[in-house]
Design a protein around this motif. Structure first.
Motif, PDB file in Angstrom:
ATOM      1  N   PHE A 322      -0.357 -42.472  46.816  1.00  0.00           N
ATOM      2  CA  PHE A 322      -1.538 -41.606  46.860  1.00  0.00           C
ATOM      3  C   PHE A 322      -1.609 -40.597  45.718  1.00  0.00           C
ATOM      4  N   GLY A 323      -0.538 -40.445  44.953  1.00  0.00           N
ATOM      5  CA  GLY A 323      -0.564 -39.532  43.816  1.00  0.00           C
ATOM      6  C   GLY A 323      -0.171 -38.109  44.186  1.00  0.00           C
ATOM      7  N   ARG A 324      -0.437 -37.201  43.255  1.00  0.00           N
ATOM      8  CA  ARG A 324      -0.034 -35.802  43.392  1.00  0.00           C
ATOM      9  C   ARG A 324      -0.820 -35.078  44.486  1.00  0.00           C
ATOM     10  N   ASP A 325      -0.214 -33.968  44.924  1.00  0.00           N
ATOM     11  CA  ASP A 325      -0.908 -32.988  45.768  1.00  0.00           C
ATOM     12  C   ASP A 325      -1.425 -33.599  47.060  1.00  0.00           C
ATOM     13  N   LYS A 326      -0.544 -34.288  47.752  1.00  0.00           N
ATOM     14  CA  LYS A 326      -0.925 -34.912  49.025  1.00  0.00           C
ATOM     15  C   LYS A 326      -0.106 -34.354  50.182  1.00  0.00           C
ATOM     16  N   GLY A 327       0.234 -33.074  50.099  1.00  0.00           N
ATOM     17  CA  GLY A 327       0.869 -32.399  51.220  1.00  0.00           C
ATOM     18  C   GLY A 327       2.368 -32.536  51.301  1.00  0.00           C
ATOM     19  N   ALA A 328       3.005 -33.096  50.268  1.00  0.00           N
ATOM     20  CA  ALA A 328       4.448 -33.328  50.319  1.00  0.00           C
ATOM     21  C   ALA A 328       5.215 -32.352  49.435  1.00  0.00           C
ATOM     22  N   ASP A 329       4.650 -31.203  49.138  1.00  0.00           N
ATOM     23  CA  ASP A 329       5.340 -30.192  48.349  1.00  0.00           C
ATOM     24  C   ASP A 329       6.151 -29.310  49.288  1.00  0.00           C
ATOM     25  N   ILE A 330       7.415 -29.053  48.948  1.00  0.00           N
ATOM     26  CA  ILE A 330       8.348 -28.371  49.834  1.00  0.00           C
ATOM     27  C   ILE A 330       8.940 -27.156  49.113  1.00  0.00           C
ATOM     28  N   PRO A 331       8.968 -25.985  49.758  1.00  0.00           N
ATOM     29  CA  PRO A 331       9.580 -24.807  49.128  1.00  0.00           C
ATOM     30  C   PRO A 331      11.065 -25.024  48.852  1.00  0.00           C
ATOM     31  N   ALA A 332      11.552 -24.343  47.817  1.00  0.00           N
ATOM     32  CA  ALA A 332      12.960 -24.431  47.447  1.00  0.00           C
ATOM     33  C   ALA A 332      13.480 -23.044  47.103  1.00  0.00           C
ATOM     34  N   PRO A 333      14.787 -22.797  47.288  1.00  0.00           N
ATOM     35  CA  PRO A 333      15.355 -21.500  46.890  1.00  0.00           C
ATOM     36  C   PRO A 333      15.096 -21.228  45.416  1.00  0.00           C
ATOM     37  N   THR A 334      14.790 -20.000  45.095  1.00  0.00           N
ATOM     38  CA  THR A 334      14.406 -19.649  43.728  1.00  0.00           C
ATOM     39  C   THR A 334      15.132 -18.397  43.278  1.00  0.00           C
ATOM     40  N   ASP A 335      15.727 -18.469  42.093  1.00  0.00           N
ATOM     41  CA  ASP A 335      16.387 -17.323  41.481  1.00  0.00           C
ATOM     42  C   ASP A 335      15.424 -16.680  40.485  1.00  0.00           C
ATOM     43  N   TYR A 336      15.223 -15.394  40.588  1.00  0.00           N
ATOM     44  CA  TYR A 336      14.349 -14.678  39.655  1.00  0.00           C
ATOM     45  C   TYR A 336      15.135 -13.733  38.745  1.00  0.00           C
ATOM     46  N   LEU A 360       7.741 -18.983  47.057  1.00  0.00           N
ATOM     47  CA  LEU A 360       7.794 -19.622  48.365  1.00  0.00           C
ATOM     48  C   LEU A 360       9.139 -19.366  49.027  1.00  0.00           C
ATOM     49  N   ASP A 361      10.004 -18.604  48.354  1.00  0.00           N
ATOM     50  CA  ASP A 361      11.316 -18.249  48.869  1.00  0.00           C
ATOM     51  C   ASP A 361      11.245 -16.810  49.359  1.00  0.00           C
ATOM     52  N   GLU A 362      10.898 -16.635  50.633  1.00  0.00           N
ATOM     53  CA  GLU A 362      10.667 -15.288  51.152  1.00  0.00           C
ATOM     54  C   GLU A 362      11.889 -14.383  51.037  1.00  0.00           C
ATOM     55  N   ASP A 363      13.084 -14.946  51.044  1.00  0.00           N
ATOM     56  CA  ASP A 363      14.270 -14.115  50.923  1.00  0.00           C
ATOM     57  C   ASP A 363      14.298 -13.340  49.614  1.00  0.00           C
ATOM     58  N   SER A 364      13.571 -13.839  48.626  1.00  0.00           N
ATOM     59  CA  SER A 364      13.593 -13.176  47.313  1.00  0.00           C
ATOM     60  C   SER A 364      12.692 -11.948  47.264  1.00  0.00           C
ATOM     61  N   TYR A 365      11.815 -11.746  48.257  1.00  0.00           N
ATOM     62  CA  TYR A 365      10.915 -10.598  48.201  1.00  0.00           C
ATOM     63  C   TYR A 365      11.685  -9.285  48.096  1.00  0.00           C
ATOM     64  N   ALA A 366      12.514  -9.005  49.082  1.00  0.00           N
ATOM     65  CA  ALA A 366      13.227  -7.727  49.107  1.00  0.00           C
ATOM     66  C   ALA A 366      14.398  -7.731  48.142  1.00  0.00           C
ATOM     67  N   ARG A 367      15.056  -8.881  47.998  1.00  0.00           N
ATOM     68  CA  ARG A 367      16.269  -8.935  47.185  1.00  0.00           C
ATOM     69  C   ARG A 367      15.979  -8.914  45.691  1.00  0.00           C
ATOM     70  N   GLU A 368      14.882  -9.583  45.260  1.00  0.00           N
ATOM     71  CA  GLU A 368      14.653  -9.759  43.822  1.00  0.00           C
ATOM     72  C   GLU A 368      13.286  -9.278  43.350  1.00  0.00           C
ATOM     73  N   LEU A 369      12.211  -9.783  43.954  1.00  0.00           N
ATOM     74  CA  LEU A 369      10.891  -9.514  43.389  1.00  0.00           C
ATOM     75  C   LEU A 369      10.482  -8.051  43.490  1.00  0.00           C
ATOM     76  N   ALA A 370      10.698  -7.425  44.645  1.00  0.00           N
ATOM     77  CA  ALA A 370      10.319  -6.020  44.773  1.00  0.00           C
ATOM     78  C   ALA A 370      11.118  -5.134  43.819  1.00  0.00           C
ATOM     79  N   PRO A 371      12.442  -5.299  43.702  1.00  0.00           N
ATOM     80  CA  PRO A 371      13.165  -4.495  42.707  1.00  0.00           C
ATOM     81  C   PRO A 371      12.739  -4.775  41.271  1.00  0.00           C
ATOM     82  N   LEU A 372      12.454  -6.035  40.953  1.00  0.00           N
ATOM     83  CA  LEU A 372      12.025  -6.354  39.588  1.00  0.00           C
ATOM     84  C   LEU A 372      10.671  -5.720  39.274  1.00  0.00           C
ATOM     85  N   ALA A 373       9.684  -5.955  40.147  1.00  0.00           N
ATOM     86  CA  ALA A 373       8.344  -5.412  39.900  1.00  0.00           C
ATOM     87  C   ALA A 373       8.316  -3.903  40.060  1.00  0.00           C
TER      88      ALA A 373
END
Length: 470
Positions: A322-336, A360-373
């Motif tokens: 069916f090609g790209r963008d057919k609902g099979a995208d999955i979040p993955a841990p992300t290092d910022y 899409l890695d909610e754990d990074s909000y408080a640990r990484e993204l909020a301190p960075l921004a």
């Protein structure tokens, strides 16, 4: 059949005093225009202003939020009218597609999709029963009849939804003919494009070398060399700005960035263009291009959006059929923190640069993204995205980032959708959840109510204008 009714206090706190505060805050912002600065609606809708085909083709077939849930419960994508790349047989009877959807509507209980769809059914089409197998035909007939009227053409709905601006997303190889047609039509609706260079910066993208060659053809630049390739991006970005673009968007697998010496970057480009690069070299090239795009954004003023951390098209069979963008995208841990350091070492202190980070890695909000921004002038945190574009996702977002990054290092809300009719529904949810969060701060005597009104206005309207330089 159950009654479909949208409660005026939906999503507000259950505690009466706090709920009353949320109501007052919401009353102050609920009528503000919608700014939709990032999404994937089709500009051809607004260029041609033709009637939408039918309920199934509008609400089911193109919406991966809808068909991924049905697929997870064993409904074949073919039965939902999703086209196969090999031209194989799929259901073409829109009424049959709609019946399959209605038969399984209970699967959406408790999900954001159910909330959005119910809003569309009630507010846009005036339906008053919850969709089920028994009323599927009445639903289809009511929606189908409405879509055949002028009041339900794309431009009329755009105006009815009180959309002040809508941004679509296009490949660098797009002619932008539809955007040109919108601009030349005399219609006053503001629809702009966004520069999404993935097909010509990701060595793993199908047809990468041919895409780069096409980029050279479009710009008249010699893309066989690194300097010409970068210049081609600059030329194409200028073309997009001429068609209203104020932002770029980058859907990389990770947040990896790099800042290579020119000779190393040149050699790396030659290798990826030849098709002989390793996975590590492809990742390094994508990282180098994020830094190059940041440099270009500092030069031309375009806001930069980075959407990393997705294992895209994870289901190999679905991708092949069916090609790209057919609902099979999955979040993955992300290092910022480590991944962004090369880019931030070079550009992080530039107050004139705006880089919006999504996760899409909610754990990074408080640990990484909020301190960075909360430190780097160039960074802002994008709103809850994709799987977290939900009431609970929005609540967790505010709880995890506000104490460190505040409200003003965020950028308001964007709906990031292909489903046009869901845009006001999604913005309604975001406004209500922000008011619910602010109401709690007021009720706990952590924020005066007059300041909460100012913040609500900023989150709904002001911050998005500033971040996207609209």
């Amino acid at each position: 059949m159950s009654t479909l009714a949208l409660h005026p206090d939906r999503l507000f706190p259950a505690e009466p005093e706090t709920r009353a505060i949320a109501r007052r805050l919401h009353d102050g912002i609920k009528a503000l225009p919608i700014i939709s600065p990032h999404g994937h609606t089709d500009p051809v809708w607004f260029a041609r202003n033709e009637s939408f085909a039918d309920p199934a083709q509008l609400l089911i077939v193109p919406d991966h939020y809808v068909f991924r849930m049905l697929y997870s419960q064993g409904v074949p994508l073919e039965a939902l009218g999703v086209s196969r790349t090999d031209g194989g047989v799929v259901e073409t009877d829109s009424r049959a597609i709609w019946r399959s959807f209605a038969d399984h509507y209970a699967l959406f209980r408790g999900t954001p999709s159910r909330m959005w769809l119910d809003w569309v059914f009630a507010e846009v089409f005036g339906l008053d029963e919850i969709l089920c197998a028994a009323n599927a035909a009445r639903y289809f007939d009511t929606i189908d009849a409405a879509l055949k009227t002028d009041a339900f053409r794309p431009r009329a709905l755009f105006e009815r939804f009180n959309i002040e601006l809508l941004a679509t997303t296009e490949s660098p190889l797009d002619s932008l003919d539809h955007h040109r047609a919108i601009r030349e039509s005399g219609w006053q609706g503001r629809v702009i494009t966004t520069y999404r260079p993935d097909p010509v910066v990701d060595p793993d993208y199908e047809g990468f070398a041919a895409n780069v060659a096409r980029l050279g053809d479009l710009t008249g630049e010699d893309v066989s060399n690194w300097t010409g390739y970068l210049r081609a991006h600059e030329v194409r970005r200028a073309f997009f700005r001429d068609h209203g673009a104020t932002a770029t968007d980058h859907g990389h697998p990770s947040a990896t960035t790099a800042d290579l010496p020119p000779a190393e970057a040149k050699a790396l480009y030659a290798k990826v263009l030849s098709g002989r690069s390793t996975p590590a070299e492809a990742e390094l090239f994508r990282g180098q291009m994020l830094t190059e795009m940041a440099r270009m954004s500092l030069d031309d003023g375009m806001t930069m959006q980075i959407h990393p951390g997705v294992s895209r098209n994870h289901n190999r069979t679905v991708m092949e059929l069916f090609g790209r963008d057919k609902g099979a995208d999955i979040p993955a841990p992300t290092d910022y923190v480590r991944a962004l350091k090369p880019l931030l070492d070079r550009f992080g202190n530039e107050a004139e640069l705006c880089i919006i980070l999504f996760t899409l890695d909610e754990d990074s909000y408080a640990r990484e993204l909020a301190p960075l921004a909360g430190h780097y002038p160039a960074l802002r945190i994008g709103p809850p995205w994709w799987f977290h574009d939900s009431p609970e996702g929005m609540r967790r977002f505010r709880e995890r980032i506000t104490e460190t990054a505040g409200f003003y290092n965020t950028v308001g809300f964007n709906d990031d959708t292909r489903a046009f009719l869901s845009i006001p529904a999604r913005h309604d949810v975001a406004r209500r959840m922000d008011c619910a969060f602010l109401a709690r701060l007021v009720a706990e005597h952590r924020l005066p109510e007059d300041e909460a009104h100012e913040v609500a206005h900023a989150l709904t309207y002001d911050l998005v204008w500033k971040a996207y330089r609209l």
